[in-house]
Design an enzyme around this catalytic site. Structure first.
Site, PDB file in Angstrom:
ATOM      1  N   LYS A 216      -6.561  57.613  13.193  1.00  0.00           N
ATOM      2  CA  LYS A 216      -7.041  58.071  11.890  1.00  0.00           C
ATOM      3  C   LYS A 216      -7.607  59.502  11.817  1.00  0.00           C
ATOM      4  O   LYS A 216      -6.883  60.439  11.512  1.00  0.00           O
ATOM      5  CB  LYS A 216      -8.052  57.065  11.357  1.00  0.00           C
ATOM      6  CG  LYS A 216      -7.405  55.698  10.980  1.00  0.00           C
ATOM      7  CD  LYS A 216      -8.394  54.812  10.298  1.00  0.00           C
ATOM      8  CE  LYS A 216      -7.847  53.421   9.989  1.00  0.00           C
ATOM      9  NZ  LYS A 216      -7.067  53.355   8.753  1.00  0.00           N
TER      10      LYS A 216
ATOM     11  N   PHE B 141      -9.225  43.769  13.046  1.00  0.00           N
ATOM     12  CA  PHE B 141      -7.948  44.350  12.626  1.00  0.00           C
ATOM     13  C   PHE B 141      -7.518  45.338  13.695  1.00  0.00           C
ATOM     14  O   PHE B 141      -8.261  46.254  14.031  1.00  0.00           O
ATOM     15  CB  PHE B 141      -8.054  45.044  11.258  1.00  0.00           C
ATOM     16  CG  PHE B 141      -6.712  45.485  10.753  1.00  0.00           C
ATOM     17  CD1 PHE B 141      -5.896  44.613  10.044  1.00  0.00           C
ATOM     18  CD2 PHE B 141      -6.228  46.761  11.031  1.00  0.00           C
ATOM     19  CE1 PHE B 141      -4.629  44.995   9.609  1.00  0.00           C
ATOM     20  CE2 PHE B 141      -4.968  47.155  10.598  1.00  0.00           C
ATOM     21  CZ  PHE B 141      -4.173  46.278   9.891  1.00  0.00           C
TER      22      PHE B 141
ATOM     23  N   ASP C 250     -11.538  49.415  20.259  1.00  0.00           N
ATOM     24  CA  ASP C 250     -10.658  49.954  19.228  1.00  0.00           C
ATOM     25  C   ASP C 250     -11.489  50.856  18.316  1.00  0.00           C
ATOM     26  O   ASP C 250     -12.256  50.370  17.476  1.00  0.00           O
ATOM     27  CB  ASP C 250     -10.026  48.798  18.453  1.00  0.00           C
ATOM     28  CG  ASP C 250      -9.099  49.271  17.323  1.00  0.00           C
ATOM     29  OD1 ASP C 250      -9.197  50.446  16.930  1.00  0.00           O
ATOM     30  OD2 ASP C 250      -8.309  48.454  16.834  1.00  0.00           O
TER      31      ASP C 250
END
Ligand SMILES: Cc1ncc(COP(=O)(O)O)c(C=O)c1O
Length: 394
Positions: free
Chosen positions: A249, A135, A220
């Site tokens: 995040k 993702f 990532d």
């Protein structure tokens, strides 16, 4: 829930991109949340690995208040003092030798990495290879980088230049490296894909392949960065150094901010005018990030995540109804004994005051605060034990 506006259905003022909400949260403190009826919850999800220092952290709140009274925003036409300070801190945590581009989300951090790779590679070398089950975001390019074909269907045609290979399969990756490939993009733990950690052998093999074929290794760290897995960054478990690292995040503990780090030689491919975003590195977001990094350093957040993660895994393994537990640090998936529907179990846990999510049809994702107390750890595990013992999800 009683609300002024309907929160689902045709009269809802928000687009229906998310399912109907079960709860409206109005306040948080540390690991605790309260809904609009005053009910208390334990947050073992942290807004999807975002509020890693807990809700309403005083150091972050103070930094925001102070910065809001000083200077919120000026644009990237001018310098402001906080962004370079945070860039230096990120560079130190990664290991040095790089430069940072600030943006506002994980998808934007990956978008910056993809553009950087294309600029670095030059014409004819633009393909990014990523893994099935990955993702990487919801913009058109990062959606195509995301190795979940079902999510692509409704949005074709997607920007070209992405290829997917089996996760944790070096032969598949080697076979996909044609002359048009410029970079490999991987998560150290596939988060949304079910909390599947990579192995050191895989990441070291990818690093070797990238070196042999002259490719960039982009990692990532949007979900794994900032101590979540027990290291500052997930790749640090595997004895490799990437060329490009993306993050978001937890960097703002809830304040929107993303960043793309690259080795200086790679970052030099970007020239003024190649990439930009209005809010990138803005004083209000970077002041939150500065406070987050300082607090994480103060509490030695990687050690806390590793230590508390080990305690939580041990406690979860003793719960009837838990088949297996996997993950790294405090990014965990609890595989439930079968048959049991993880979504129904997550709903039952929410009703009993524990916030987690169903990361697959059979597994719950746990990403509690890195500073989780012993008491809250025990309370959360006890709620899970009670709910599973009641037969939830069967
Ligand atoms: C590994 C990874 N990359 C990228 C993203 C996208 O981040 P954002 O939702 O901030 O755009 C996510 C979000 O869950 C993620 O987990």
């Amino acid at each position: 829930m009683t609300h002024r506006f309907p929160l689902s259905g045709e009269h809802c003022p928000l687009m229906p991109t998310y399912g109907p909400p079960a709860v409206m949260f109005v306040r948080g403190a540390g690991t605790e949340l309260w809904d609009d009826e005053g009910k208390r919850y334990l947050d073992f999800l942290c807004g999807l690995a975002v509020t890693s220092l807990g809700h309403a952290h005083p150091a972050v709140a103070d930094a925001l208040c102070e910065q809001a009274r000083t200077l919120l925003h000026t644009s990237n036409l001018f310098a402001t003092p906080v962004a370079p300070e945070v860039a230096v801190a990120i560079d130190e945590l990664i290991g040095g030798g790089g430069q940072v581009f600030f943006c506002n989300s994980g998808a934007e951090a990956n978008e910056a990495a993809i553009k950087l790779a294309r600029k670095w590679g030059g014409r004819g070398r633009h393909v990014v290879v990523s893994a099935y089950g990955s993702f990487h975001g919801r913009t058109l390019a990062t959606l195509h980088a995301t190795g979940q074909p079902a999510k692509h269907e409704a949005f074709q045609p997607l920007p070209e230049g992405f290829r997917h290979v089996a996760w944790d399969d070096l032969d598949a990756l080697a076979g996909a490296i044609a002359p048009d490939v410029v970079a490999v993009l991987l998560e150290p733990v596939q988060g949304e894909g079910g909390v599947n950690p990579a192995t050191a052998a895989y990441f070291q093999g990818v690093r070797r392949l990238c070196d042999e074929r002259g490719l960039l290794f982009i990692v990532d760290e949007v979900q794994t960065g900032f101590a979540r897995t027990g290291r500052w960054f997930g790749f640090q478990h595997f004895g490799v150094v990437p060329d490009v690292v993306t993050m978001a995040k937890a960097l703002g503990n809830g304040v929107p901010i993303g960043a793309c780090w690259a080795r200086r030689e790679v970052a030099a491919a970007f020239r003024p005018g190649d990439h930009a975003t209005t809010f990138g590195g803005t004083p209000i977001a970077t002041s939150a990030a500065r406070a987050v990094v300082a607090e994480m350093r103060r509490i030695d957040a990687p050690s806390a995540a590793e230590r508390t993660g080990a305690r939580l895994v041990a406690a979860l393994r003793g719960v009837a109804g838990v088949a297996t537990v996997r993950g790294l640090g405090l990014l965990l998936a609890v595989e439930l004994d079968q048959p049991r529907d993880a979504k129904a179990v997550a709903d039952a846990l929410l009703a009993e005051g524990l916030v987690v999510n169903a990361v697959t049809a059979t597994a719950l994702r746990l990403a509690p605060p890195l500073n989780l107390s012993e008491e809250h750890l025990a309370e959360g595990v006890a709620i899970l034990a009670t709910v599973l013992a009641s037969g939830a999800g069967r």
